[in-house]
Design a protein around this motif. Structure first.
Motif, PDB file in Angstrom:
ATOM      1  N   ASN A 234       0.830  -1.206   0.000  1.00  0.00           N
ATOM      2  CA  ASN A 234       0.000   0.000   0.000  1.00  0.00           C
ATOM      3  C   ASN A 234       0.866   1.258   0.000  1.00  0.00           C
ATOM      4  O   ASN A 234       0.626   2.206  -0.764  1.00  0.00           O
ATOM      5  CB  ASN A 234      -0.928  -0.032   1.223  1.00  0.00           C
ATOM      6  CG  ASN A 234      -1.861   1.163   1.274  1.00  0.00           C
ATOM      7  OD1 ASN A 234      -2.286   1.652   0.233  1.00  0.00           O
ATOM      8  ND2 ASN A 234      -2.169   1.624   2.471  1.00  0.00           N
ATOM      9  N   ARG A 238       1.248   4.052  -3.057  1.00  0.00           N
ATOM     10  CA  ARG A 238       0.954   5.468  -2.800  1.00  0.00           C
ATOM     11  C   ARG A 238       2.126   6.350  -3.227  1.00  0.00           C
ATOM     12  O   ARG A 238       1.931   7.395  -3.868  1.00  0.00           O
ATOM     13  CB  ARG A 238       0.640   5.679  -1.310  1.00  0.00           C
ATOM     14  CG  ARG A 238       0.233   7.129  -0.968  1.00  0.00           C
ATOM     15  CD  ARG A 238      -0.194   7.285   0.473  1.00  0.00           C
ATOM     16  NE  ARG A 238       0.898   7.021   1.417  1.00  0.00           N
ATOM     17  CZ  ARG A 238       0.987   5.928   2.160  1.00  0.00           C
ATOM     18  NH1 ARG A 238       0.067   4.987   2.082  1.00  0.00           N
ATOM     19  NH2 ARG A 238       1.999   5.771   2.987  1.00  0.00           N
ATOM     20  N   TRP A 254      -4.002  -1.946  -5.767  1.00  0.00           N
ATOM     21  CA  TRP A 254      -3.769  -1.031  -4.640  1.00  0.00           C
ATOM     22  C   TRP A 254      -4.984  -0.996  -3.735  1.00  0.00           C
ATOM     23  O   TRP A 254      -4.862  -1.013  -2.505  1.00  0.00           O
ATOM     24  CB  TRP A 254      -3.438   0.352  -5.197  1.00  0.00           C
ATOM     25  CG  TRP A 254      -3.092   1.382  -4.161  1.00  0.00           C
ATOM     26  CD1 TRP A 254      -2.772   1.172  -2.850  1.00  0.00           C
ATOM     27  CD2 TRP A 254      -3.016   2.798  -4.354  1.00  0.00           C
ATOM     28  NE1 TRP A 254      -2.512   2.356  -2.191  1.00  0.00           N
ATOM     29  CE2 TRP A 254      -2.640   3.377  -3.111  1.00  0.00           C
ATOM     30  CE3 TRP A 254      -3.225   3.619  -5.445  1.00  0.00           C
ATOM     31  CZ2 TRP A 254      -2.479   4.757  -2.955  1.00  0.00           C
ATOM     32  CZ3 TRP A 254      -3.053   4.994  -5.299  1.00  0.00           C
ATOM     33  CH2 TRP A 254      -2.684   5.553  -4.056  1.00  0.00           C
ATOM     34  N   ASP A 255      -6.180  -0.972  -4.327  1.00  0.00           N
ATOM     35  CA  ASP A 255      -7.405  -0.955  -3.529  1.00  0.00           C
ATOM     36  C   ASP A 255      -7.517  -2.219  -2.688  1.00  0.00           C
ATOM     37  O   ASP A 255      -7.999  -2.158  -1.529  1.00  0.00           O
ATOM     38  CB  ASP A 255      -8.631  -0.841  -4.455  1.00  0.00           C
ATOM     39  CG  ASP A 255      -8.764   0.536  -5.088  1.00  0.00           C
ATOM     40  OD1 ASP A 255      -8.185   1.485  -4.541  1.00  0.00           O
ATOM     41  OD2 ASP A 255      -9.458   0.642  -6.127  1.00  0.00           O
ATOM     42  N   CYS A 257      -5.094  -3.840  -1.426  1.00  0.00           N
ATOM     43  CA  CYS A 257      -4.137  -3.712  -0.304  1.00  0.00           C
ATOM     44  C   CYS A 257      -4.708  -2.848   0.820  1.00  0.00           C
ATOM     45  O   CYS A 257      -4.257  -2.956   1.967  1.00  0.00           O
ATOM     46  CB  CYS A 257      -2.833  -3.089  -0.797  1.00  0.00           C
ATOM     47  SG  CYS A 257      -1.944  -4.080  -2.007  1.00  0.00           S
ATOM     48  N   SER A 258      -5.656  -1.993   0.487  1.00  0.00           N
ATOM     49  CA  SER A 258      -6.195  -1.049   1.468  1.00  0.00           C
ATOM     50  C   SER A 258      -7.380  -1.622   2.234  1.00  0.00           C
ATOM     51  O   SER A 258      -7.873  -0.992   3.175  1.00  0.00           O
ATOM     52  CB  SER A 258      -6.645   0.255   0.763  1.00  0.00           C
ATOM     53  OG  SER A 258      -5.562   0.802   0.031  1.00  0.00           O
TER      54      SER A 258
END
Length: 259
Positions: A234, A238, A254-255, A257-258
């Motif tokens: 993450n 970023r 990425w989403d 990972c969040s």
């Protein structure tokens, strides 16, 4: 008369067909004749109406580039066809040497690389035959000029697509030995990631952070994601996105990972 040609005699027989007493030379002669016939048949199949329509639909500049690529691919298909019907091990050395010298004079090594790269770009990484052909083309280039780092780099990409990771790394290392280039270092890191050598991948990505920060951070993010270290993935995503907007596929990961 050259010693290489001492056993070659030609007889004229029915229908003016040339017949050699040497089986080797007859095989080469027949192969060339067959290739010529196949080329003629293929050219007859080109639809002039369709070709004209393509010209009308494209801008002149784009058509010129597309035409060059099309006929280059066509020539490569014929070259592969020729390689398939003629066993190179049976061709006399003096013929091989003459052909090699001619190709060097025409800078064929560069054309082999361009054709291999274009095939990879056009057909993607999942086509086994395309990647295998790219390897063969790079080998042809290396045979003519073993000092061009790009030939080893493109070959390494094709081997990576073929999941031949150890062999791919060897090609990238050879490319680096000829020229210090960040592309080969990133490729080595990517191969380590795909081979699940995560520590090695992160170390290589860290080594190129200054030269290619976006690519290195994005690579680290994917490595941490595959490593199931989602917090670090993450963070890397970023930081990469702060430099340059990520593509949609990377944003989707990425989403994840969040969550």
């Amino acid at each position: 008369m050259s010693k290489d040609w001492e056993d070659i005699k030609v007889n004229r027989r029915s229908k003016d067909k040339v017949v050699f007493e040497s089986r080797l030379v007859q095989s080469i002669y027949d192969g060339i004749g067959f290739l010529k016939d196949e080329t003629t048949d293929l050219l007859k199949e080109i639809d002039s109406t369709e070709l004209k329509q393509n010209i009308d639909e494209m801008e002149v500049e784009k058509f010129g580039k597309a035409a060059i690529n099309h006929f280059s691919d066509f020539a490569d298909d014929l070259s592969k066809f020729k390689d398939d019907i003629i066993n190179k091990d049976e061709v006399p050395d003096f013929i091989k040497d003459s052909a090699r010298d001619a190709k060097i004079a025409l800078n064929r090594d560069e054309e082999y690389i361009r054709t291999a790269k274009r095939k990879l770009d056009k057909y993607g990484s999942d086509d086994y035959d395309v990647n295998l052909r790219a390897v063969q083309l790079c080998d042809k280039s290396i045979d003519l000029n073993n000092k061009n780092p790009e030939a080893y780099y493109i070959k390494g990409l094709a081997l990576t697509n073929l999941e031949m990771y150890d062999e791919a790394i060897e090609e990238f290392i050879t490319s680096l030995a000829l020229e210090d280039n960040v592309e080969s270092k990133l490729a080595i890191a990517n191969v380590n990631r795909l081979g699940r050598n995560f520590n090695d991948a992160i170390n290589v990505y860290n080594s190129v952070l200054e030269d290619a920060p976006f690519e290195a951070l994005k690579g680290k993010a994917y490595t941490y994601y595959d490593w199931q270290k989602y917090g670090q993935a993450n963070k890397a995503f970023r930081e990469a996105n702060d430099i340059e907007a990520l593509d949609e596929e990377s944003k989707k990961i990425w989403d994840e990972c969040s969550l």
